[in-house]
Write a protein that holds these residues in place. Structure first.
Motif, PDB file in Angstrom:
ATOM      1  N   MET A  70      47.395  30.052  28.153  1.00 39.81           N
ATOM      2  CA  MET A  70      47.972  30.803  27.031  1.00 39.81           C
ATOM      3  C   MET A  70      47.463  32.238  27.083  1.00 39.81           C
ATOM      4  O   MET A  70      46.332  32.489  27.505  1.00 39.81           O
ATOM      5  CB  MET A  70      47.570  30.179  25.692  1.00 39.81           C
ATOM      6  CG  MET A  70      48.053  28.764  25.469  1.00 39.81           C
ATOM      7  SD  MET A  70      47.397  28.051  23.927  1.00 39.81           S
ATOM      8  CE  MET A  70      48.349  28.943  22.690  1.00 39.81           C
ATOM      9  N   ASP A  71      48.289  33.197  26.639  1.00 49.30           N
ATOM     10  CA  ASP A  71      47.768  34.556  26.545  1.00 49.30           C
ATOM     11  C   ASP A  71      47.118  34.750  25.180  1.00 49.30           C
ATOM     12  O   ASP A  71      47.282  33.934  24.266  1.00 49.30           O
ATOM     13  CB  ASP A  71      48.828  35.610  26.837  1.00 49.30           C
ATOM     14  CG  ASP A  71      49.941  35.664  25.793  1.00 49.30           C
ATOM     15  OD1 ASP A  71      49.638  35.596  24.582  1.00 49.30           O
ATOM     16  OD2 ASP A  71      51.114  35.775  26.183  1.00 49.30           O
ATOM     17  N   ILE A  72      46.384  35.826  25.038  1.00 50.81           N
ATOM     18  CA  ILE A  72      45.554  36.010  23.849  1.00 50.81           C
ATOM     19  C   ILE A  72      46.381  36.118  22.570  1.00 50.81           C
ATOM     20  O   ILE A  72      45.960  35.648  21.507  1.00 50.81           O
ATOM     21  CB  ILE A  72      44.639  37.251  24.018  1.00 50.81           C
ATOM     22  CG1 ILE A  72      43.531  37.240  22.972  1.00 50.81           C
ATOM     23  CG2 ILE A  72      45.442  38.549  23.975  1.00 50.81           C
ATOM     24  CD1 ILE A  72      42.435  38.263  23.239  1.00 50.81           C
ATOM     25  N   GLU A  73      47.575  36.688  22.666  1.00 39.69           N
ATOM     26  CA  GLU A  73      48.408  36.806  21.470  1.00 39.69           C
ATOM     27  C   GLU A  73      48.950  35.450  21.033  1.00 39.69           C
ATOM     28  O   GLU A  73      49.112  35.191  19.837  1.00 39.69           O
ATOM     29  CB  GLU A  73      49.554  37.799  21.716  1.00 39.69           C
ATOM     30  CG  GLU A  73      49.078  39.237  21.928  1.00 39.69           C
ATOM     31  CD  GLU A  73      48.155  39.721  20.812  1.00 39.69           C
ATOM     32  OE1 GLU A  73      48.404  39.381  19.635  1.00 39.69           O
ATOM     33  OE2 GLU A  73      47.188  40.433  21.118  1.00 39.69           O
ATOM     34  N   GLU A  74      49.229  34.574  21.995  1.00 33.59           N
ATOM     35  CA  GLU A  74      49.662  33.218  21.644  1.00 33.59           C
ATOM     36  C   GLU A  74      48.542  32.477  20.915  1.00 33.59           C
ATOM     37  O   GLU A  74      48.788  31.785  19.920  1.00 33.59           O
ATOM     38  CB  GLU A  74      50.048  32.442  22.903  1.00 33.59           C
ATOM     39  CG  GLU A  74      51.339  32.894  23.558  1.00 33.59           C
ATOM     40  CD  GLU A  74      51.619  32.135  24.845  1.00 33.59           C
ATOM     41  OE1 GLU A  74      52.726  31.586  24.973  1.00 33.59           O
ATOM     42  OE2 GLU A  74      50.730  32.085  25.722  1.00 33.59           O
ATOM     43  N   VAL A  75      47.317  32.628  21.397  1.00 31.32           N
ATOM     44  CA  VAL A  75      46.177  31.981  20.748  1.00 31.32           C
ATOM     45  C   VAL A  75      45.984  32.538  19.343  1.00 31.32           C
ATOM     46  O   VAL A  75      45.786  31.785  18.381  1.00 31.32           O
ATOM     47  CB  VAL A  75      44.894  32.167  21.581  1.00 31.32           C
ATOM     48  CG1 VAL A  75      43.669  31.688  20.808  1.00 31.32           C
ATOM     49  CG2 VAL A  75      45.013  31.421  22.905  1.00 31.32           C
ATOM     50  N   ARG A  76      46.059  33.859  19.198  1.00 29.81           N
ATOM     51  CA  ARG A  76      45.917  34.470  17.873  1.00 29.81           C
ATOM     52  C   ARG A  76      46.969  33.922  16.912  1.00 29.81           C
ATOM     53  O   ARG A  76      46.688  33.648  15.737  1.00 29.81           O
ATOM     54  CB  ARG A  76      46.059  35.988  17.966  1.00 29.81           C
ATOM     55  CG  ARG A  76      44.905  36.708  18.655  1.00 29.81           C
ATOM     56  CD  ARG A  76      45.120  38.215  18.515  1.00 29.81           C
ATOM     57  NE  ARG A  76      44.280  38.983  19.404  1.00 29.81           N
ATOM     58  CZ  ARG A  76      43.002  39.263  19.186  1.00 29.81           C
ATOM     59  NH1 ARG A  76      42.424  38.804  18.091  1.00 29.81           N
ATOM     60  NH2 ARG A  76      42.308  39.982  20.049  1.00 29.81           N
ATOM     61  N   ALA A  77      48.192  33.776  17.399  1.00 26.27           N
ATOM     62  CA  ALA A  77      49.278  33.288  16.556  1.00 26.27           C
ATOM     63  C   ALA A  77      49.015  31.862  16.076  1.00 26.27           C
ATOM     64  O   ALA A  77      49.225  31.538  14.903  1.00 26.27           O
ATOM     65  CB  ALA A  77      50.605  33.358  17.310  1.00 26.27           C
ATOM     66  N   VAL A  78      48.532  31.003  16.980  1.00 25.97           N
ATOM     67  CA  VAL A  78      48.239  29.623  16.598  1.00 25.97           C
ATOM     68  C   VAL A  78      47.083  29.573  15.602  1.00 25.97           C
ATOM     69  O   VAL A  78      47.110  28.805  14.634  1.00 25.97           O
ATOM     70  CB  VAL A  78      47.910  28.767  17.847  1.00 25.97           C
ATOM     71  CG1 VAL A  78      47.474  27.368  17.436  1.00 25.97           C
ATOM     72  CG2 VAL A  78      49.116  28.689  18.769  1.00 25.97           C
ATOM     73  N   LEU A  79      46.067  30.396  15.820  1.00 25.41           N
ATOM     74  CA  LEU A  79      44.950  30.456  14.879  1.00 25.41           C
ATOM     75  C   LEU A  79      45.434  30.869  13.495  1.00 25.41           C
ATOM     76  O   LEU A  79      45.044  30.280  12.475  1.00 25.41           O
ATOM     77  CB  LEU A  79      43.889  31.441  15.379  1.00 25.41           C
ATOM     78  CG  LEU A  79      43.111  31.039  16.635  1.00 25.41           C
ATOM     79  CD1 LEU A  79      42.225  32.198  17.093  1.00 25.41           C
ATOM     80  CD2 LEU A  79      42.276  29.798  16.400  1.00 25.41           C
ATOM     81  N   GLU A  80      46.284  31.872  13.456  1.00 23.39           N
ATOM     82  CA  GLU A  80      46.793  32.356  12.169  1.00 23.39           C
ATOM     83  C   GLU A  80      47.683  31.316  11.500  1.00 23.39           C
ATOM     84  O   GLU A  80      47.563  31.063  10.295  1.00 23.39           O
ATOM     85  CB  GLU A  80      47.571  33.659  12.379  1.00 23.39           C
ATOM     86  CG  GLU A  80      48.074  34.280  11.087  1.00 23.39           C
ATOM     87  CD  GLU A  80      48.752  35.618  11.301  1.00 23.39           C
ATOM     88  OE1 GLU A  80      49.319  36.148  10.327  1.00 23.39           O
ATOM     89  OE2 GLU A  80      48.719  36.130  12.445  1.00 23.39           O
ATOM     90  N   GLU A  81      48.563  30.690  12.279  1.00 16.63           N
ATOM     91  CA  GLU A  81      49.474  29.687  11.721  1.00 16.63           C
ATOM     92  C   GLU A  81      48.717  28.501  11.134  1.00 16.63           C
ATOM     93  O   GLU A  81      49.162  27.888  10.168  1.00 16.63           O
ATOM     94  CB  GLU A  81      50.435  29.198  12.810  1.00 16.63           C
ATOM     95  CG  GLU A  81      51.484  30.209  13.215  1.00 16.63           C
ATOM     96  CD  GLU A  81      52.234  29.789  14.470  1.00 16.63           C
ATOM     97  OE1 GLU A  81      51.997  28.649  14.954  1.00 16.63           O
ATOM     98  OE2 GLU A  81      53.061  30.580  14.966  1.00 16.63           O
ATOM     99  N   ASN A  82      47.582  28.174  11.717  1.00 13.87           N
ATOM    100  CA  ASN A  82      46.813  27.021  11.265  1.00 13.87           C
ATOM    101  C   ASN A  82      45.625  27.400  10.389  1.00 13.87           C
ATOM    102  O   ASN A  82      44.766  26.577  10.107  1.00 13.87           O
ATOM    103  CB  ASN A  82      46.330  26.218  12.476  1.00 13.87           C
ATOM    104  CG  ASN A  82      47.463  25.493  13.163  1.00 13.87           C
ATOM    105  OD1 ASN A  82      47.848  24.402  12.766  1.00 13.87           O
ATOM    106  ND2 ASN A  82      48.029  26.109  14.197  1.00 13.87           N
TER     107      ASN A  82
END
Length: 219
Positions: A70-82
């Motif tokens: 995963m790229d860093i923005e994808e990880v950030r998005a999942v962290l924020e969504e959850n």
């Protein structure tokens, strides 16, 4: 007949009141949602996986919210969504000659993410109660790790870990890392005084940017 109609209207009214109460309760919870711990989020979506073609259980697929690559923005998005809080972020800007120069790490409560220079996730480390597919978790004994994962591993002792700056030279406890090859990635358990203190999955061999090449079954 009138009594039946009256009873029907009474029950109908009570049902509407109950539904309205439930709706208000749900909306109220959404508006005041508390941050969930990583173990709560991950455990809520963990699913069993089948063995790979070598008979190994793949811990990488145990964490469907996140996966290596995963790229860093994808990880950030999942962290924020959850609703997972980021505690700290660091970037290695020390010695440009080191293999991990420019790599970035994101820390949350119980799990950390490490990205390469292109901000692609190559390492996930857990120090919460999230279990591996084999049921190993922080706090378990070394004997249980060996029983579940076997004796085909690379062992890193205290001296090697000090040379890699993983532990301090003044460490007064026995610290070891057990590294297993798991098909297309590595699984590692950090053990201190025969107790697991964290485990991780990584695209690279410990202390390098070398992809999976070793066959520890021959050791």
């Amino acid at each position: 007949m009138r009594r039946r109609i009256a009873l029907f209207h009474t029950r109908y009214s009570l049902t509407l009141v109950l539904l309205a109460f439930i709706l208000v309760t749900i909306v109220g919870c959404d508006n005041n949602e508390e941050p969930r711990s990583n173990s709560q989020v991950i455990n809520s979506v963990s699913v069993p996986v089948s063995a790979d073609n070598k008979g190994n259980k793949n811990d990488l697929e145990r964490v469907p919210l996140f996966h290596l690559g995963m790229d860093i923005e994808e990880v950030r998005a999942v962290l924020e969504e959850n609703n997972i809080e980021v505690i700290n972020e660091i970037e290695n800007t020390g010695d440009s000659d080191t293999w991990d120069w420019g790599n970035k790490s994101i820390w949350t409560e119980g799990i950390s993410f490490t990205f390469d220079q292109d901000y692609i996730l190559y390492d996930l480390e857990f120090n919460n109660e999230e279990p591996t597919l084999e049921g190993i978790k922080v706090g378990d004994d070394l004997d249980l790790l060996l029983n579940k994962y076997g004796n085909h591993f690379k062992l890193y002792g205290p001296e090697e870990l000090m040379n890699m700056w993983i532990i301090d030279e003044n460490q007064d406890k026995k610290a070891e890392i057990y590294e297993y090859r798991m098909d297309d990635h590595y699984f590692r358990a950090f053990v201190v005084d025969d107790k697991i203190v964290s485990w991780n999955i990584s695209k690279y061999k410990l202390g390098t940017n070398s992809p999976v090449t070793e066959d520890y079954s021959e050791d």
